[in-house]
Design a protein around this motif. Structure first.
Motif, mmCIF file in Angstrom:
data_model
loop_
_atom_site.group_PDB
_atom_site.id
_atom_site.type_symbol
_atom_site.label_atom_id
_atom_site.label_comp_id
_atom_site.label_asym_id
_atom_site.label_seq_id
_atom_site.Cartn_x
_atom_site.Cartn_y
_atom_site.Cartn_z
ATOM 1 N N VAL A 1 -10.187 -5.105 2.062
ATOM 2 C CA VAL A 1 -9.009 -4.481 1.554
ATOM 3 C C VAL A 1 -9.118 -3.283 1.362
ATOM 4 C CG1 VAL A 1 -7.039 -4.824 0.100
ATOM 5 C CG2 VAL A 1 -8.295 -6.736 1.144
ATOM 6 N N TRP A 2 -10.307 -2.766 1.036
ATOM 7 C CA TRP A 2 -10.672 -1.394 0.351
ATOM 8 C C TRP A 2 -10.258 -0.119 1.107
ATOM 9 C CZ3 TRP A 2 -16.225 -0.975 -2.511
ATOM 10 C CH2 TRP A 2 -16.130 -2.064 -3.331
ATOM 11 N N PRO A 3 -10.191 -0.245 2.438
ATOM 12 C CA PRO A 3 -9.617 0.849 3.113
ATOM 13 C C PRO A 3 -8.049 1.199 2.956
ATOM 14 C CG PRO A 3 -10.989 -0.265 4.531
ATOM 15 C CD PRO A 3 -10.908 -1.042 3.503
ATOM 16 N N ALA A 4 -7.301 0.365 2.619
ATOM 17 C CA ALA A 4 -6.026 0.214 2.299
ATOM 18 C C ALA A 4 -5.897 0.611 0.818
ATOM 19 C CB ALA A 4 -5.199 -1.061 2.641
ATOM 20 N N ALA A 5 -6.778 -0.148 0.008
ATOM 21 C CA ALA A 5 -6.820 0.260 -1.446
ATOM 22 C C ALA A 5 -7.041 1.986 -1.471
ATOM 23 C CB ALA A 5 -7.916 -0.382 -2.312
ATOM 24 N N ARG A 6 -7.992 2.412 -0.642
ATOM 25 C CA ARG A 6 -8.331 3.842 -0.990
ATOM 26 C C ARG A 6 -7.140 4.580 -0.645
ATOM 27 N NH1 ARG A 6 -10.158 8.153 1.793
ATOM 28 N NH2 ARG A 6 -11.685 9.420 0.997
ATOM 29 N N LEU A 7 -6.258 4.216 0.162
ATOM 30 C CA LEU A 7 -4.971 5.206 0.526
ATOM 31 C C LEU A 7 -4.347 5.108 -0.747
ATOM 32 C CD1 LEU A 7 -3.863 3.998 4.033
ATOM 33 C CD2 LEU A 7 -4.983 5.888 3.417
ATOM 34 N N SER A 8 -3.897 4.057 -1.318
ATOM 35 C CA SER A 8 -3.190 3.829 -2.584
ATOM 36 C C SER A 8 -3.881 4.466 -3.735
ATOM 37 C CB SER A 8 -3.154 2.178 -3.265
ATOM 38 O OG SER A 8 -1.811 1.865 -2.122
ATOM 39 N N VAL B 1 0.785 -1.252 -0.163
ATOM 40 C CA VAL B 1 -0.172 -0.024 0.134
ATOM 41 C C VAL B 1 0.835 1.253 -0.094
ATOM 42 C CG1 VAL B 1 -1.714 1.436 1.308
ATOM 43 C CG2 VAL B 1 -1.861 -1.029 1.239
ATOM 44 N N VAL B 2 0.759 2.142 -0.848
ATOM 45 C CA VAL B 2 1.215 3.494 -0.802
ATOM 46 C C VAL B 2 0.287 4.381 0.328
ATOM 47 C CG1 VAL B 2 2.190 5.383 -2.052
ATOM 48 C CG2 VAL B 2 2.248 3.026 -3.094
ATOM 49 N N ALA B 3 0.918 4.565 1.308
ATOM 50 C CA ALA B 3 -0.424 5.078 2.285
ATOM 51 C C ALA B 3 -0.120 6.712 2.312
ATOM 52 C CB ALA B 3 0.290 4.639 3.710
ATOM 53 N N HIS B 4 -1.002 6.913 1.238
ATOM 54 C CA HIS B 4 -1.039 8.341 1.122
ATOM 55 C C HIS B 4 -1.875 9.263 2.511
ATOM 56 C CE1 HIS B 4 -2.013 12.226 -1.060
ATOM 57 N NE2 HIS B 4 -3.312 12.189 -0.377
ATOM 58 N N ALA C 1 -12.008 9.287 -4.716
ATOM 59 C CA ALA C 1 -11.261 7.891 -4.566
ATOM 60 C C ALA C 1 -12.387 6.605 -4.243
ATOM 61 C CB ALA C 1 -10.309 8.087 -3.313
ATOM 62 N N ASP C 2 -13.169 7.097 -3.517
ATOM 63 C CA ASP C 2 -14.164 5.913 -3.131
ATOM 64 C C ASP C 2 -14.915 5.347 -4.529
ATOM 65 O OD1 ASP C 2 -13.977 6.215 -0.472
ATOM 66 O OD2 ASP C 2 -15.428 7.602 -0.362
ATOM 67 N N GLU C 3 -15.148 6.142 -5.285
ATOM 68 C CA GLU C 3 -15.818 5.574 -6.735
ATOM 69 C C GLU C 3 -14.558 4.849 -7.449
ATOM 70 O OE1 GLU C 3 -18.111 8.038 -9.207
ATOM 71 O OE2 GLU C 3 -19.322 8.973 -7.481
ATOM 72 N N VAL C 4 -13.376 5.546 -7.461
ATOM 73 C CA VAL C 4 -12.332 4.687 -8.346
ATOM 74 C C VAL C 4 -12.059 3.374 -7.417
ATOM 75 C CG1 VAL C 4 -9.968 4.692 -8.817
ATOM 76 C CG2 VAL C 4 -11.326 6.850 -8.980
ATOM 77 N N VAL C 5 -12.125 3.218 -6.175
ATOM 78 C CA VAL C 5 -11.843 1.894 -5.353
ATOM 79 C C VAL C 5 -12.940 0.959 -6.145
ATOM 80 C CG1 VAL C 5 -11.917 0.952 -3.153
ATOM 81 C CG2 VAL C 5 -10.540 2.753 -3.440
ATOM 82 N N LYS C 6 -14.103 1.624 -5.894
ATOM 83 C CA LYS C 6 -15.148 0.369 -6.377
ATOM 84 C C LYS C 6 -14.911 -0.025 -7.499
ATOM 85 C CE LYS C 6 -18.852 2.619 -3.396
ATOM 86 N NZ LYS C 6 -19.981 3.595 -3.301
ATOM 87 N N ARG C 7 -14.624 0.660 -8.604
ATOM 88 C CA ARG C 7 -14.476 0.172 -10.190
ATOM 89 C C ARG C 7 -13.057 -0.550 -10.236
ATOM 90 N NH1 ARG C 7 -16.888 3.819 -14.329
ATOM 91 N NH2 ARG C 7 -18.443 5.089 -12.848
ATOM 92 N N VAL C 8 -11.925 -0.258 -9.661
ATOM 93 C CA VAL C 8 -10.636 -0.639 -9.876
ATOM 94 C C VAL C 8 -10.457 -1.897 -8.959
ATOM 95 C CG1 VAL C 8 -8.020 -0.433 -9.871
ATOM 96 C CG2 VAL C 8 -9.701 1.234 -10.762
ATOM 97 N N TYR C 9 -10.961 -1.800 -7.886
ATOM 98 C CA TYR C 9 -10.831 -2.928 -6.599
ATOM 99 C C TYR C 9 -12.008 -3.792 -6.505
ATOM 100 C CZ TYR C 9 -6.185 -0.687 -5.605
ATOM 101 O OH TYR C 9 -5.102 -0.096 -5.988
ATOM 102 N N ALA C 10 -12.818 -3.837 -7.578
ATOM 103 C CA ALA C 10 -14.201 -4.611 -7.340
ATOM 104 C C ALA C 10 -14.054 -6.252 -7.088
ATOM 105 C CB ALA C 10 -14.844 -4.395 -8.541
ATOM 106 N N ASP C 11 -12.825 -6.765 -7.348
ATOM 107 C CA ASP C 11 -12.585 -7.971 -7.340
ATOM 108 C C ASP C 11 -11.723 -8.414 -6.209
ATOM 109 O OD1 ASP C 11 -10.101 -6.863 -8.395
ATOM 110 O OD2 ASP C 11 -9.739 -8.704 -9.668
#
Length: 141
Positions: free
Chosen positions: A120-127, A35-38, A105-115
């Motif tokens: 894991v989404w909170p960490a994905a959101r930071l990235s 995770v790139v922890a923004h 970010a939340d909409e991007v996470v829903k699309r990019v990390y759907a699978d």
């Protein structure tokens, strides 16, 4: 010591020359991806760190990765290459999500990390935040 910022601003790795190994902490993991922890983690810094590691694994100087999490990796150059490709692919996915109308970010996470499991989404959101900052940064990439 080898400065490898990106996951966080103070990330470091340690080279063990006698073992041709590098202790990467959270910069490169033995399983999964980092995770790139923004906002402390900065994607441009992380990509630079991966490039520095790639130069040393590609030369054969470093053949093992001793990560902070997961098993020892004996194919160091292959894993660093995978990380570089993975980051490029994720950036492309973020660009595609934005082009398709994702806002924030939340909409991007829903699309990019759907699978990916929702846990894991909170960490994905930071990235994703780090990726958005990278894409919006100087010289917009």
């Amino acid at each position: 010591m080898l400065a490898t910022p990106g996951h966080t601003g103070d990330s470091v790795s340690f080279v063990l020359p006698a073992e041709n190994a590098v202790l990467t902490g959270d910069t490169i993991l033995g399983r999964g991806t980092t995770v790139v922890a923004h906002p402390d983690g900065v994607l441009a810094d992380y990509l630079d760190s991966l490039a520095r590691l790639k130069a040393r694994t590609g030369s054969g100087e470093l053949t093992q990765i001793l990560p902070g999490h997961g098993p020892t990796v004996s194919e160091a150059d292959e894993l660093v290459s995978f990380y570089l490709v993975h980051r490029a692919e994720r950036l492309d996915q973020v660009r595609e999500a934005l082009a398709a109308g994702a806002e924030g970010a939340d909409e991007v996470v829903k699309r990019v990390y759907a699978d990916v499991p929702r846990a894991v989404w909170p960490a994905a959101r930071l990235s994703v935040l780090a990726q958005l900052a990278y894409l919006e940064g100087p010289g917009a990439r």
